[in-house]
Scaffold this active site. Structure first.
Site, PDB file in Angstrom:
ATOM      1  N   ILE A 267       0.730  -1.271  -0.083  1.00  0.00           N
ATOM      2  CA  ILE A 267       0.000  -0.037   0.141  1.00  0.00           C
ATOM      3  C   ILE A 267       0.865   1.203  -0.090  1.00  0.00           C
ATOM      4  O   ILE A 267       1.715   1.428   0.813  1.00  0.00           O
ATOM      5  CB  ILE A 267      -0.573   0.110   1.204  1.00  0.00           C
ATOM      6  CG1 ILE A 267      -1.935  -1.198   1.268  1.00  0.00           C
ATOM      7  CG2 ILE A 267      -1.748   1.411   1.411  1.00  0.00           C
ATOM      8  CD1 ILE A 267      -2.630  -1.384   2.515  1.00  0.00           C
TER       9      ILE A 267
ATOM     10  N   GLU B   8       1.422  -3.656   5.801  1.00  0.00           N
ATOM     11  CA  GLU B   8       0.800  -3.252   4.529  1.00  0.00           C
ATOM     12  C   GLU B   8       1.046  -3.814   3.580  1.00  0.00           C
ATOM     13  O   GLU B   8       0.727  -3.474   2.413  1.00  0.00           O
ATOM     14  CB  GLU B   8       0.859  -1.738   4.476  1.00  0.00           C
ATOM     15  CG  GLU B   8       2.005  -1.232   4.115  1.00  0.00           C
ATOM     16  CD  GLU B   8       3.278  -1.014   5.008  1.00  0.00           C
ATOM     17  OE1 GLU B   8       4.146  -0.473   4.596  1.00  0.00           O
ATOM     18  OE2 GLU B   8       3.070  -1.340   6.001  1.00  0.00           O
TER      19      GLU B   8
END
Length: 352
Positions: free
Chosen positions: A210, A253
């Site tokens: 991300i 992430e």
């Protein structure tokens, strides 16, 4: 039929000694074949698909030889008297018996998960109609199988997202590397089987990150950051990839996707669909979240760490050159934009 209690307990102990679903399925069929000798035992997976049930063959036992269909679970699409009986067993949630052309009985048992949903079907071909005691024993073994699957999944799934966790990834990559090894393919196909070599399954691993996640956490807090991770995970598993492709939460992430594709272009299109689906989704408060992806074919690398390292190098390039991109390690390598992973020493660019 009077069953030897010690033998049954030994078989139960064997069933619950494995932590690999495919080995567990083979052990279940081995146990059933020992207790109920038969010429044919088959285990099918049942899935909901567009309002109807879909069957695929997971494993089968013929004349005491047990085979797993894990490499390519065969989808059952042709209508027949047997397939209709299987669907009746699913719809009625009960045992179904039909005779075949050889004078034997096909006995169909639905297998229920912890929520009472049918997730598998067992088919046994036998000379004799099983007694009530036999049926209860078979249902008991299916319950052991179902309950143990739940325990295995709990150890393999990430608590936040429900995706497979990092601990299971190395095992999966190792299995793929073994399957893709030249000597393995030579043993599995004949020298003249050019069609198999031409259309051999290829596996691709993508590392997904991300973008600017630290900024999201700093501006909106860690709880919202967790919500973004959950949403991205749901988007990746919401139909953009096939059911037999695997998605892992690699840490923080980062995610990893292992998928099948015939060539690099097809793999690129799949990873691009993932990137685009996230980029076009309207996230609460923040509106847009993007991801960067680096991917590589899982083929002849020495170890899982090398596979991850090559995909990670392509990801590093994407992060350092604008983010919200998909890059292939082999393509970047051929263009001279990255070096061999073993030669790479990263600088001070902040990726995450």
């Amino acid at each position: 039929m009077n069953h030897n209690s010690i033998r049954i307990i030994d078989n139960l102990a064997e069933i619950t000694s494995y932590h690999d679903r495919h080995v567990l399925e083979k052990s279940l069929l081995k146990t059933l074949n020992e207790i109920f000798p038969s010429q044919d035992i088959r285990l099918f997976r049942v899935r909901e698909h567009r309002g109807s049930h879909e069957l695929s063959l997971l494993a089968f036992c013929v004349n005491s030889v047990i085979v797993s269909s894990q490499e390519n679970p065969r989808l059952i699409t042709e209508p027949s008297e047997l397939s209709e009986a299987i669907f009746r067993a699913i719809n009625n949630a009960d045992v179904e018996l039909i005779s075949n052309d050889e004078g034997k009985w096909n006995v169909i048992y639905p297998a229920f998960d912890a929520h009472g949903a049918i997730f598998a079907v067992l088919l046994i071909s036998t000379d004799l109609v099983p007694s009530n005691g036999d049926q209860r024993l078979i249902y008991g073994l299916l319950r052991v199988y179902s309950n143990y699957l739940v325990l295995i999944e709990k150890t393999q799934k990430d608590k936040l997202t429900g995706l497979y966790n990092r601990e299971t990834l190395d095992d999966e990559i190792t299995k793929v590397l073994v399957r893709q090894a030249p000597h393995f393919n030579e043993e599995m196909s004949s020298p003249n089987d050019s069609r198999r070599r031409t259309f051999a399954v290829k596996y691709w691993l993508g590392v997904i990150d991300i973008d600017n996640f630290k900024t999201i956490n700093d501006n909106f807090g860690h709880l919202y950051g967790d919500e973004v991770i959950i949403l991205v995970a749901r988007l990746m598993t919401s139909g953009v990839i096939r059911d037999d492709d695997l998605v892992y939460r690699y840490g923080g992430e980062e995610f990893v996707v292992v998928l099948k594709a015939p060539n690099e272009e097809d793999a690129m299109r799949t990873f691009e669909r993932i990137r685009e689906m996230v980029a076009t989704h309207d996230f609460p408060q923040i509106k847009q979240v993007t991801i960067s992806i680096g991917f590589v074919e899982v083929s002849s690398q020495p170890s899982p760490a090398d596979v991850i390292g090559e995909a990670d190098e392509a990801l590093y390039y994407a992060k350092g050159n604008g983010r919200n991109q998909v890059h292939s390690y082999s393509r970047l390598l051929s263009e001279g934009k990255v070096k061999q992973v073993s030669q790479v020493v990263h600088g001070d660019i902040e990726l995450f």
